[in-house]
Design a protein around this motif. Structure first.
Motif, short mmCIF file in Angstrom:
data_model
loop_
_atom_site.label_atom_id
_atom_site.label_comp_id
_atom_site.label_asym_id
_atom_site.label_seq_id
_atom_site.Cartn_x
_atom_site.Cartn_y
_atom_site.Cartn_z
N CYS A 152 119.05 55.31 -21.18
CA CYS A 152 117.94 56.28 -21.16
C CYS A 152 117.86 56.99 -19.81
O CYS A 152 117.66 56.36 -18.79
N PRO A 153 118.04 58.33 -19.79
CA PRO A 153 118.06 59.04 -18.52
C PRO A 153 116.66 59.33 -17.94
O PRO A 153 116.55 59.70 -16.78
N THR A 154 115.63 59.17 -18.75
CA THR A 154 114.29 59.55 -18.29
C THR A 154 113.44 58.36 -17.88
O THR A 154 112.36 58.54 -17.30
N GLY A 155 113.89 57.16 -18.20
CA GLY A 155 113.06 55.99 -17.95
C GLY A 155 111.99 55.81 -19.00
O GLY A 155 111.06 55.02 -18.84
N ARG A 189 118.92 56.20 -12.48
CA ARG A 189 119.34 55.00 -13.21
C ARG A 189 120.87 54.98 -13.24
O ARG A 189 121.49 55.74 -13.97
N LEU A 201 117.83 69.31 -26.40
CA LEU A 201 116.80 68.25 -26.42
C LEU A 201 115.90 68.46 -27.64
O LEU A 201 115.62 69.59 -28.03
N GLN A 232 108.53 54.78 -24.28
CA GLN A 232 107.26 55.43 -23.94
C GLN A 232 107.26 56.82 -24.57
O GLN A 232 108.00 57.69 -24.14
N GLN A 233 106.41 56.98 -25.57
CA GLN A 233 106.44 58.22 -26.36
C GLN A 233 106.02 59.44 -25.56
O GLN A 233 106.36 60.56 -25.93
N ASP A 234 105.27 59.25 -24.47
CA ASP A 234 104.83 60.40 -23.70
C ASP A 234 105.86 60.83 -22.66
O ASP A 234 105.63 61.78 -21.91
N ILE A 235 106.98 60.12 -22.58
CA ILE A 235 108.01 60.48 -21.61
C ILE A 235 109.31 60.91 -22.28
O ILE A 235 110.00 61.81 -21.82
N CYS A 236 109.63 60.28 -23.42
CA CYS A 236 110.88 60.57 -24.13
C CYS A 236 110.99 62.07 -24.42
O CYS A 236 110.07 62.67 -24.94
N ASN A 237 112.14 62.66 -24.06
CA ASN A 237 112.33 64.08 -24.34
C ASN A 237 113.34 64.33 -25.46
O ASN A 237 113.79 65.45 -25.66
N GLY A 238 113.71 63.25 -26.15
CA GLY A 238 114.55 63.43 -27.33
C GLY A 238 115.98 63.82 -27.04
O GLY A 238 116.58 64.57 -27.81
N CYS A 239 116.55 63.31 -25.94
CA CYS A 239 117.95 63.64 -25.64
C CYS A 239 118.89 62.95 -26.61
O CYS A 239 120.00 63.40 -26.84
N SER A 298 122.93 54.68 -16.46
CA SER A 298 122.88 55.76 -17.44
C SER A 298 123.77 56.91 -17.01
O SER A 298 123.46 57.64 -16.07
N LEU A 343 112.52 54.54 -21.93
CA LEU A 343 112.74 53.18 -22.42
C LEU A 343 112.57 52.23 -21.24
O LEU A 343 113.19 52.41 -20.20
N PHE A 344 111.71 51.25 -21.39
CA PHE A 344 111.46 50.35 -20.27
C PHE A 344 111.26 48.92 -20.75
O PHE A 344 111.11 48.67 -21.95
N ARG A 348 110.10 68.83 -22.12
CA ARG A 348 110.08 67.70 -21.18
C ARG A 348 111.43 67.53 -20.47
O ARG A 348 111.78 66.42 -20.07
N HIS A 399 111.12 62.49 -30.75
CA HIS A 399 111.26 61.38 -29.80
C HIS A 399 112.02 60.23 -30.45
O HIS A 399 112.06 60.14 -31.68
N ASN A 420 111.91 65.48 -17.18
CA ASN A 420 111.89 64.02 -17.13
C ASN A 420 113.28 63.44 -16.83
O ASN A 420 113.40 62.28 -16.45
#
Lengths: 327, 304
Positions: free
Chosen positions: B134-137, A109, A95, B150-157, A112, B139-140, A100, B177, A103
């Motif tokens: 997007c696995p984290t949600g 989802r 990552l 959402q920059q505070d949630i994206c973990n850069g996968c 995904s 992107l909404f 994070r 991100h 998350n």
């Protein structure tokens, strides 16, 4: 409306592009962005596939092989646990914002593949841990109750393991990358077969080392033969499909052509299958050849994941390949 | 004969304010003044980029960088006509493509001096590959029908990057991100027109509710056809038959285009597909394979 994802169709006002003509490009610039996955993801694909399949083999050997194949069962379960421990480390390290990682389990989802995979790995970790704990108690203290619990938990663990071994194929198929997208019907099955090949190879290496009964080793190697043949058929189908769709260039050209043909197909499939066929036909066990076959299957399995990931990165940056498969 | 190209020549509120000599304080709902659009949640908003009006000034690129505080990139020449931006990226959310058509210049229809220019942007697809991957949600789908990270949630996968059928999303190397056009989510929240559309001097980029844009775009195509530009067509409108770009389950592109040559000429796929549609068919076959392997194993372990 239209079922097939691909086809050479017309832009109404411009008419259809003649079949023999390549689509135009914008200064040959990539129309897609390639994934940034590196060796950590390649390693995870290999380890996850092996661990998931090992859990399946252990469960089947436990239920159908009874006590006779208990070494297969215990090696399978420990391998599954080892894989369940290594996998998240690889994934989190890959990552770009590892802090994070949690998350990944923030939402569910179903569209995904990566989210499905996160939950799968989460469940696999828990179930594999408990199954391996029961197995360990049984191995150390010979507790029938622990054995029963392991057998019971081994079944859901195996189901999740089957998903873990295959979903990675769906994960890369569910992208726009031409090489991966065109292979969407076959890649998960290929990864499942390859996961089984590598799991049987690893189990048989340990069986040799533990001087297990010849009968046990033979049964595992027969399974390796079945998985190897399946893998051979699937990889040949996939190869033909890629040629047909004209997206196989990254695999036909250096630097990946050699590892693809010699490594993934030769070492990973043909060499071990040949040894297992020889043992089956002659009815004899060749200890050294069988050891080398297992080693070769493991190396080839890793190379296969590496080649498919790296070729996909090249494929995404070939605009003609993409436009041809999305017309 | 021809339908009007532009919305209202002068927005209603601009007429009302026209008599005032001093515009004191802040405007509420500034988009009413600049685009004749009332920005309200619950309505799908989008961009209609009419490439026949683009003059390649790159004001949209600059306005976007300014508003979104995006750093400069690629300081150098690509050799690809006047396109020194190259592509959309984590730090470039509008990209003007330049296509010089010089071959057969004497036989070509004299139109836009045979230059094609297109301001490319995130398409904010009705069913977005990035969002569904997007696995984290992070992107909404926003209340304006747009797609935002959402920059505070994206973990850069990085899974959204290959999942985009248009090659839009990219990972930022600086912060780890994913980044792409937000259709100026922050500006919409404040009742402002997105920066690129506001800055566009020829109205090549138009911002409005999607339904209104569709109507306007169809009128524009009909108008161009009647003037002899028969190659004009829409890219990314699902409609009755589905135009190029809105194919394979993607649906309407909330940022859609009027083009006059094949989509590939502008670096767009003719018939992109929604990647997430490929998850299920593959998984079923994969699990069936594992079931077959398990069956073989059961037979093998049972036999002696």
């Amino acid at each position: 409306m239209q079922r097939a994802p691909y086809g050479r169709r017309a832009v109404d006002v411009l008419g259809a592009l003649p079949a023999q003509e390549s689509p135009p490009t914008y200064y040959q610039r990539p129309a897609l962005k390639a994934s940034e996955w590196r060796w950590l993801i390649i390693t995870y694909f290999f380890v996850g596939g092996l661990a998931g399949a090992a859990q399946c083999i252990a469960a089947v050997a436990d239920v159908f092989g009874k006590r006779r194949d208990r070494q297969v069962v215990s090696i399978g379960r420990y391998l599954a646990l080892a894989g369940a421990l290594i996998s998240p480390v690889c994934l989190i390290a890959d990552l770009k914002t590892p802090s994070r990682w949690y998350n990944m389990l923030r939402v569910y989802r179903s569209t995904s593949a990566m989210n499905i995979g996160s939950w799968t790995l989460f469940a696999f970790g828990g179930l594999s841990g408990m199954t391996a704990l029961g197995q360990m108690l049984d191995d150390l203290f010979d507790l029938p109750r622990a054995r029963a619990i392991s057998r019971l938990l081994g079944i859901p663990a195996a189901l999740v393991g089957a998903l873990l071994a295959t979903y990675t194929g769906a994960l890369i198929s569910a992208t726009a990358t031409p090489l991966w997208a065109t292979g969407y019907r076959l890649l998960p099955a290929l990864f499942g077969a390859s996961g089984t090949s590598t799991a049987t190879a690893m189990i048989s290496l340990f069986l040799h080392r533990m001087h297990a009964s010849h009968a046990s080793i033979r049964r595992v190697e027969r399974l390796a033969l079945v998985a190897g043949l399946l893998e051979l058929i699937l990889s040949q189908q996939l190869d033909r499909l890629w040629k047909q769709e004209q997206v196989s260039a990254p695999l036909d050209e250096p630097p990946l052509a050699m590892p693809y043909h010699v490594g993934a197909t030769g070492l990973g499939i043909l060499a071990p299958v040949s040894v297992h066929v020889l043992q089956l036909v002659t009815g004899r066990d060749f200890a050294t050849a069988s050891f080398l076959a297992s080693l070769s299957a493991l190396i080839g399995g890793y190379v296969q994941r590496a080649v498919i990931i790296l070729a996909g990165k090249q494929s995404a940056e070939r605009p003609t390949d993409y436009f041809r498969t999305s017309m | 004969m021809s339908a009007p190209v532009f919305p209202a020549a002068v927005p209603r509120r601009a007429v009302e304010l026209g008599s005032e000599t001093v515009l004191g304080g802040m405007f509420r709902d500034e988009a009413e003044l600049t685009a004749d659009v009332h920005v309200a949640p619950g309505t799908k908003f989008g961009f209609f980029t009419d490439t026949t009006l683009c003059i390649g000034c790159k004001a949209c690129e600059v306005a976007c960088k300014e508003w979104n505080v995006l750093p400069a990139d690629n300081i150098g020449l690509t050799g690809n006509s006047y396109d020194n931006t190259g592509a959309l990226s984590a730090t470039t959310w509008r990209h003007v493509a330049f296509v010089e058509q010089v071959g057969g210049a004497t036989t070509m229809q004299a139109f836009q001096s045979n230059w094609l220019m297109m301001s490319d942007v995130c398409k904010h697809c009705a069913r977005a590959g990035c969002l569904e991957a997007c696995p984290t949600g992070a992107l909404f789908r926003t209340e304006y029908g747009t797609v935002v990270v959402q920059q505070d949630i994206c973990n850069g996968c990085g899974y959204c990057v290959p999942a985009c059928p248009f090659g839009v999303v990219e990972l930022g190397i600086e912060d780890g991100h994913a980044h792409k056009c937000t259709l100026c989510y922050d500006r919409l929240k404040g009742g402002l027109e997105p920066a690129c559309a506001k800055s566009c001097p020829t109205n090549s980029i138009q911002f409005a509710p999607l339904d209104e844009l569709h109507e306007r775009a169809r009128d524009r195509v009909a108008d161009l056809h009647s003037r002899g530009v028969e190659s004009a067509y829409l890219y990314g409108v699902e409609g009755q038959d589905g135009s190029p770009g809105s194919t394979g389950g993607i649906g309407d592109l909330h940022a859609f285009f009027l083009l006059t040559d094949r989509p590939e000429v502008y670096n767009l796929p003719s018939r992109p597909t929604l990647p997430s549609r490929r998850v299920f068919p593959g998984l079923v076959r994969g699990l069936a394979t594992m079931a077959g392997v398990a069956l073989a194993a059961a037979v093998l372990f049972r036999a002696d």
